[in-house]
Design a protein around this motif. Structure first.
Motif, PDB file in Angstrom:
ATOM      1  N   PHE A 293       0.813  -1.056  -0.113  1.00  0.00           N
ATOM      2  CA  PHE A 293      -0.009   0.024  -0.041  1.00  0.00           C
ATOM      3  C   PHE A 293       0.942   1.260   0.136  1.00  0.00           C
ATOM      4  O   PHE A 293       0.488   2.290  -0.295  1.00  0.00           O
ATOM      5  CB  PHE A 293      -1.009   0.030   1.266  1.00  0.00           C
ATOM      6  N   GLY A 294       2.036   1.052   0.470  1.00  0.00           N
ATOM      7  CA  GLY A 294       3.064   2.323   0.510  1.00  0.00           C
ATOM      8  C   GLY A 294       3.707   2.334  -1.037  1.00  0.00           C
ATOM      9  O   GLY A 294       4.732   3.387  -0.782  1.00  0.00           O
ATOM     10  N   GLU A 295       3.818   1.600  -1.832  1.00  0.00           N
ATOM     11  CA  GLU A 295       4.679   1.552  -2.839  1.00  0.00           C
ATOM     12  C   GLU A 295       4.829   2.805  -3.738  1.00  0.00           C
ATOM     13  O   GLU A 295       6.019   3.233  -4.039  1.00  0.00           O
ATOM     14  CB  GLU A 295       4.454   0.462  -3.648  1.00  0.00           C
ATOM     15  N   ASP A 296       3.600   3.181  -3.776  1.00  0.00           N
ATOM     16  CA  ASP A 296       3.533   4.497  -4.770  1.00  0.00           C
ATOM     17  C   ASP A 296       4.200   5.904  -4.109  1.00  0.00           C
ATOM     18  O   ASP A 296       4.333   6.694  -4.775  1.00  0.00           O
ATOM     19  CB  ASP A 296       2.206   4.986  -5.150  1.00  0.00           C
ATOM     20  N   SER A 297       4.347   5.642  -2.718  1.00  0.00           N
ATOM     21  CA  SER A 297       5.238   7.034  -2.206  1.00  0.00           C
ATOM     22  C   SER A 297       6.603   6.496  -1.771  1.00  0.00           C
ATOM     23  O   SER A 297       7.402   7.069  -1.073  1.00  0.00           O
ATOM     24  CB  SER A 297       4.296   7.318  -0.888  1.00  0.00           C
ATOM     25  N   SER A 298       7.214   5.450  -2.376  1.00  0.00           N
ATOM     26  CA  SER A 298       8.508   4.898  -2.332  1.00  0.00           C
ATOM     27  C   SER A 298       8.560   4.315  -0.818  1.00  0.00           C
ATOM     28  O   SER A 298       9.625   4.667  -0.367  1.00  0.00           O
ATOM     29  CB  SER A 298       9.578   5.931  -2.550  1.00  0.00           C
ATOM     30  N   PHE A 299       7.483   4.076  -0.345  1.00  0.00           N
ATOM     31  CA  PHE A 299       7.158   3.471   1.062  1.00  0.00           C
ATOM     32  C   PHE A 299       7.421   4.357   2.132  1.00  0.00           C
ATOM     33  O   PHE A 299       7.405   4.245   3.171  1.00  0.00           O
ATOM     34  CB  PHE A 299       8.363   2.548   1.204  1.00  0.00           C
ATOM     35  N   TRP A 300       7.258   5.606   1.759  1.00  0.00           N
ATOM     36  CA  TRP A 300       7.422   6.815   2.985  1.00  0.00           C
ATOM     37  C   TRP A 300       6.344   6.715   3.519  1.00  0.00           C
ATOM     38  O   TRP A 300       6.271   7.417   4.693  1.00  0.00           O
ATOM     39  CB  TRP A 300       7.742   8.301   2.393  1.00  0.00           C
ATOM     40  N   ILE A 301       5.186   6.538   2.874  1.00  0.00           N
ATOM     41  CA  ILE A 301       3.727   6.320   3.799  1.00  0.00           C
ATOM     42  C   ILE A 301       3.807   5.160   4.778  1.00  0.00           C
ATOM     43  O   ILE A 301       3.540   5.616   6.150  1.00  0.00           O
ATOM     44  CB  ILE A 301       2.705   5.994   2.972  1.00  0.00           C
ATOM     45  N   ASN A 302       4.669   4.180   4.581  1.00  0.00           N
ATOM     46  CA  ASN A 302       5.028   3.166   5.760  1.00  0.00           C
ATOM     47  C   ASN A 302       5.657   3.843   6.638  1.00  0.00           C
ATOM     48  O   ASN A 302       5.469   3.504   8.172  1.00  0.00           O
ATOM     49  CB  ASN A 302       5.423   1.966   5.130  1.00  0.00           C
ATOM     50  N   LEU A 303       6.710   4.412   6.453  1.00  0.00           N
ATOM     51  CA  LEU A 303       7.648   4.988   7.456  1.00  0.00           C
ATOM     52  C   LEU A 303       6.975   6.250   8.125  1.00  0.00           C
ATOM     53  O   LEU A 303       7.230   6.290   9.475  1.00  0.00           O
ATOM     54  CB  LEU A 303       8.774   5.832   6.798  1.00  0.00           C
ATOM     55  N   GLY A 304       5.927   6.980   7.657  1.00  0.00           N
ATOM     56  CA  GLY A 304       5.202   7.895   8.302  1.00  0.00           C
ATOM     57  C   GLY A 304       4.454   7.181   9.376  1.00  0.00           C
ATOM     58  O   GLY A 304       4.128   7.577  10.430  1.00  0.00           O
ATOM     59  N   ILE A 305       3.671   6.169   8.867  1.00  0.00           N
ATOM     60  CA  ILE A 305       2.855   5.347   9.815  1.00  0.00           C
ATOM     61  C   ILE A 305       3.545   4.599  11.107  1.00  0.00           C
ATOM     62  O   ILE A 305       3.314   4.871  12.095  1.00  0.00           O
ATOM     63  CB  ILE A 305       2.192   3.930   9.147  1.00  0.00           C
ATOM     64  N   ASN A 306       4.681   4.225  10.575  1.00  0.00           N
ATOM     65  CA  ASN A 306       5.728   3.766  11.634  1.00  0.00           C
ATOM     66  C   ASN A 306       6.162   4.918  12.687  1.00  0.00           C
ATOM     67  O   ASN A 306       5.868   4.597  13.907  1.00  0.00           O
ATOM     68  CB  ASN A 306       7.016   3.230  10.969  1.00  0.00           C
ATOM     69  N   ALA A 307       6.459   5.956  12.381  1.00  0.00           N
ATOM     70  CA  ALA A 307       6.753   7.248  12.917  1.00  0.00           C
ATOM     71  C   ALA A 307       5.579   7.688  14.049  1.00  0.00           C
ATOM     72  O   ALA A 307       5.597   7.971  15.216  1.00  0.00           O
ATOM     73  CB  ALA A 307       7.328   8.084  12.462  1.00  0.00           C
TER      74      ALA A 307
END
Length: 500
Positions: free
Chosen positions: A75-89
């Motif tokens: 689900f975070g691929e289109d953002s180069s996974f920055w969405i995933n890191l944002g959720i982590n943080a």
């Protein structure tokens, strides 16, 4: 009237100051947590990242790679996974803030100071910056603790989020699920001795997160592979650990003359370590890896447990003791990650250029100096957390700090046993949990600094504060005293009206 006016003005000024501090913390803490990835120019990658990324595209189950976490990354691929890191943080910020709030020490500046210390002295920012399940292992321990021990101090939406986070974390890794299950079992056993600190309903809610996590994993496995099955690989990983301990070689020597195992011709050529067997150039590849050797490895694991119980127990306990001191940051986060690079090049070609340009892929990451700080801090924190728990038990003072220290201590021990006994000791497994102990020590220090009256002063479940701006204020020592004095005076003044 004058005194009331001054008090109101003071409260408004303190509320405004806390509001500014809260905004500063809300911006600064995620930036601190993602500092490694921001410096890297791309999310940090690890040996196992590629296996999770490939789950969406390959559509079949592979050992030890959760499809639930694979979907999360997709689900975070289109953002180069920055969405995933944002959720982590943001999830980390929320859990840290909520933990301090239910413990009654939720001032924004204190949260900011604790987060800064954690970012500088523990693996937490590297966990949040890496595309891996490990960040959720520690967060789920805290979310389960809040849900079970302090559920009455949270709102219904917060309970739902805590439940969802814990269930999701359980579905991302079998070891995390096992640790959370163990904590729930400890809670049920300890409940009669905790003087009503934990309710049956709260423990039931916590236990249901494990059920929900298992159901979530089975659902995503079925959705991606068409098979209603658990993630495979448990026997293979355990087999490799037994091979490293010499148990497999002994079992083959004892049984190869009688049983025709595929491994019999190789019984004198087995690799020295589990990693060499599973991930190196070994007979494991020649014999078809997990698919070709899966049934045989499972058979040997089960029968060697029955034939060498003392050896197995000694090996598991030795590995657990070793795992407790394996807490170095950065294992598997180096410049050569062949499988992960291959997966990105095959399925995400648009991300190859930014990935290759990152500091990690240019070998600019060196954890030697970092671990000169992280390892001593982790070991000292783990010891102090156990001491805090032991002191509370000896004094029969089962306050919030004792419960938190106990939860973290059991989580560290359970994580060490599960990971070491099955997979063997690795720094990665210890580092993903050790920061919890540092947080416990920081909370204990904050309470000690605040003074005796500030300890265990969070609002009782039956009390409610309608004004959200005053929630953090009443946790301050002076305001707790002021509020209680007002309540006391109000009680004394509630006299029947005088009859004329």
């Amino acid at each position: 009237m004058g005194g009331s006016h001054i008090s109101t003005q003071t409260l408004r000024a303190r509320t405004a100051a806390n509001s500014r501090s809260a905004w500063i913390a809300a911006i600064a803490i995620p930036l601190m947590l993602l500092a490694p990835a921001l410096w890297n120019g791309y999310p940090l990658l690890q040996w196992d990242t590629g296996g999770y990324l490939a789950r969406w595209y390959e559509g079949y189950l592979v050992p030890s790679r959760s499809t639930t976490f694979g979907l999360y990354l997709h689900f975070g691929e289109d953002s180069s996974f920055w969405i995933n890191l944002g959720i982590n943080a943001l999830a980390t910020l929320w859990i840290l803030q909520l933990t301090l709030r239910v413990l009654g020490i939720s001032e924004p500046l204190r949260l900011l100071a604790m987060s800064l210390v954690l970012a500088l002295t523990t693996s937490l920012p590297f966990l949040a910056s890496t595309l891996l399940t490990d960040i959720f292992a520690g967060l789920s321990v805290l979310s389960l603790f809040i849900l079970v021990a302090h559920g009455k101090r949270t709102s219904i939406p917060e309970k739902c989020l805590l439940f969802g986070l814990t269930a999701f974390a359980a579905a991302t890794h079998s070891a995390t699920l096992a640790v959370l299950l163990g904590l729930c079992c400890v809670g049920w056993i300890a409940r009669p001795f905790l003087r009503g600190r934990i309710s049956v309903s709260a423990l039931t809610q916590g236990s249901l997160t494990i059920v929900a996590g298992a159901a979530l994993l089975l659902s995503t496995n079925f959705a991606l592979s068409g098979k209603l099955a658990w993630t495979p690989g448990g026997y293979g990983v355990a087999f490799a650990r037994m091979l490293q301990d010499g148990i497999v070689a002994q079992y083959l020597r004892d049984h190869c003359p009688k049983q025709n195992f595929k491994l019999c011709p190789y019984r004198d050529q087995l690799p020295a370590t589990a990693d060499q067997f599973l991930w190196g150039s070994s007979m494991f590849n020649t014999l078809g890896r997990f698919q070709g050797l899966g049934d045989e490895m499972g058979f040997i694991v089960l029968h060697s447990l029955a034939e060498y119980p003392a050896w197995q127990a000694k090996a598991a306990l030795t590995a657990t003791a070793q795992q407790l001191v394996y807490v170095g940051t950065g294992e598997g986060t180096n410049g050569w990650l062949g499988h992960t690079y291959g997966i990105i090049e095959r399925f995400l070609p648009a991300q190859v250029k930014p990935m290759r340009a990152a500091q990690q892929q240019r070998w600019h990451f060196d954890f030697t100096a970092i671990n000169r700080i992280h390892i001593p801090v982790a070991l000292a924190s783990m010891l102090l957390a156990v001491v805090l728990f032991g002191r509370g038990v000896l004094r029969r003072r089962f306050d919030d700090l004792t419960l938190l220290a106990g939860t973290v201590s059991f989580a560290l021990l359970g994580n060490a046993f599960v990971c070491a006994a099955i997979s063997g000791p690795h720094d990665r497994y210890g580092a993903r949990m050790a920061w919890l102990a540092t947080m416990v020590v920081l909370i204990a220090a904050a309470r000690q600094f605040a003074g005796e009256d500030a300890r265990d002063r969070s609002l009782p479940p039956r009390q409610e504060v309608d004004d959200p701006d005053l929630v953090d204020l009443v946790a301050d020592r002076a305001h707790v005293i002021a509020v209680r004095n007002v309540e006391h005076l109000g009680t004394r003044n509630d006299l029947p009206e005088r009859r004329g």
